[in-house]
Design a protein around this motif. Structure first.
Motif, short mmCIF file in Angstrom:
data_model
loop_
_atom_site.label_atom_id
_atom_site.label_comp_id
_atom_site.label_asym_id
_atom_site.label_seq_id
_atom_site.Cartn_x
_atom_site.Cartn_y
_atom_site.Cartn_z
N GLY A 6 11.68 5.66 -6.95
CA GLY A 6 12.99 5.16 -6.56
C GLY A 6 13.14 4.89 -5.07
N THR A 7 12.09 5.16 -4.28
CA THR A 7 12.14 4.91 -2.85
C THR A 7 11.78 3.45 -2.57
N VAL A 8 12.56 2.80 -1.71
CA VAL A 8 12.20 1.46 -1.25
C VAL A 8 11.20 1.66 -0.12
N VAL A 9 10.03 1.04 -0.26
CA VAL A 9 8.93 1.23 0.68
C VAL A 9 8.59 -0.12 1.33
N SER A 10 8.36 -0.10 2.62
CA SER A 10 7.88 -1.28 3.35
C SER A 10 6.54 -0.92 3.97
N ILE A 11 5.52 -1.75 3.71
CA ILE A 11 4.20 -1.46 4.27
C ILE A 11 3.60 -2.71 4.92
N ASP A 12 2.91 -2.48 6.02
CA ASP A 12 2.05 -3.50 6.61
C ASP A 12 0.67 -3.23 6.00
N TYR A 13 -0.02 -4.28 5.62
CA TYR A 13 -1.31 -4.08 4.97
C TYR A 13 -2.32 -5.15 5.38
N ALA A 14 -3.58 -4.82 5.19
CA ALA A 14 -4.69 -5.76 5.31
C ALA A 14 -5.60 -5.47 4.11
N LEU A 15 -5.86 -6.48 3.31
CA LEU A 15 -6.71 -6.35 2.12
C LEU A 15 -8.08 -6.92 2.45
N ARG A 16 -9.11 -6.10 2.27
CA ARG A 16 -10.49 -6.51 2.57
C ARG A 16 -11.38 -6.27 1.36
N ASP A 17 -12.41 -7.07 1.25
CA ASP A 17 -13.38 -6.86 0.18
C ASP A 17 -14.40 -5.81 0.60
N ASP A 18 -15.39 -5.55 -0.25
CA ASP A 18 -16.39 -4.51 0.04
C ASP A 18 -17.21 -4.79 1.29
N ASP A 19 -17.29 -6.05 1.71
CA ASP A 19 -18.03 -6.41 2.91
C ASP A 19 -17.16 -6.41 4.16
N PRO A 28 2.81 -10.19 10.83
CA PRO A 28 3.41 -9.30 11.84
C PRO A 28 4.94 -9.32 11.77
N GLY A 29 5.52 -8.14 11.70
CA GLY A 29 6.98 -8.03 11.64
C GLY A 29 7.59 -8.32 10.28
N GLN A 30 6.74 -8.58 9.27
CA GLN A 30 7.22 -8.89 7.92
C GLN A 30 6.47 -8.04 6.89
N PRO A 31 6.72 -6.73 6.87
CA PRO A 31 6.02 -5.87 5.91
C PRO A 31 6.39 -6.21 4.47
N MET A 32 5.51 -5.87 3.56
CA MET A 32 5.78 -6.03 2.13
C MET A 32 6.70 -4.89 1.69
N ALA A 33 7.75 -5.20 0.97
CA ALA A 33 8.68 -4.17 0.48
C ALA A 33 8.63 -4.14 -1.05
N TYR A 34 8.76 -2.93 -1.60
CA TYR A 34 8.77 -2.77 -3.06
C TYR A 34 9.51 -1.48 -3.41
N LEU A 35 9.89 -1.35 -4.67
CA LEU A 35 10.53 -0.14 -5.18
C LEU A 35 9.45 0.72 -5.81
N HIS A 36 9.22 1.90 -5.25
CA HIS A 36 8.13 2.78 -5.67
C HIS A 36 8.40 3.43 -7.03
N GLY A 37 7.35 3.48 -7.85
CA GLY A 37 7.42 4.17 -9.13
C GLY A 37 7.79 3.29 -10.31
#
Length: 72
Positions: A6-19, A28-37
């Motif tokens: 039920g927590t609204v979460v905002s995260i900055d992220y970088a997605l990388r492959d195995d290499d 920058p300045g635009q984190p991804m937001a979602y409702l946790h759970g």
């Protein structure tokens, strides 16, 4: 405050492959937001974020079975 259902979460992220090649990242300045759970992000990432606190930095590896599934 800890991340929990039920927590609204905002995260900055970088997605990388195995290499280490960058696949996607938040702007920058635009984190991804979602409702946790509520299955709004891949399960492996949601599990890794559960209980974390504001400002915490993580390096998370998500196995295919906890992401989008195994490659066909």
């Amino acid at each position: 405050m800890q991340i929990s259902e039920g927590t609204v979460v905002s995260i900055d992220y970088a997605l990388r492959d195995d290499d280490g090649v960058l696949i996607d990242q938040s702007h920058p300045g635009q984190p991804m937001a979602y409702l946790h759970g509520y299955r709004n992000i891949i399960p492996g990432l949601e599990v890794a974020l559960d209980g974390k606190v504001v400002g915490e930095v993580l390096d998370v590896r998500v196995e295919p079975s906890q992401g989008y599934g195994e490659t066909n």
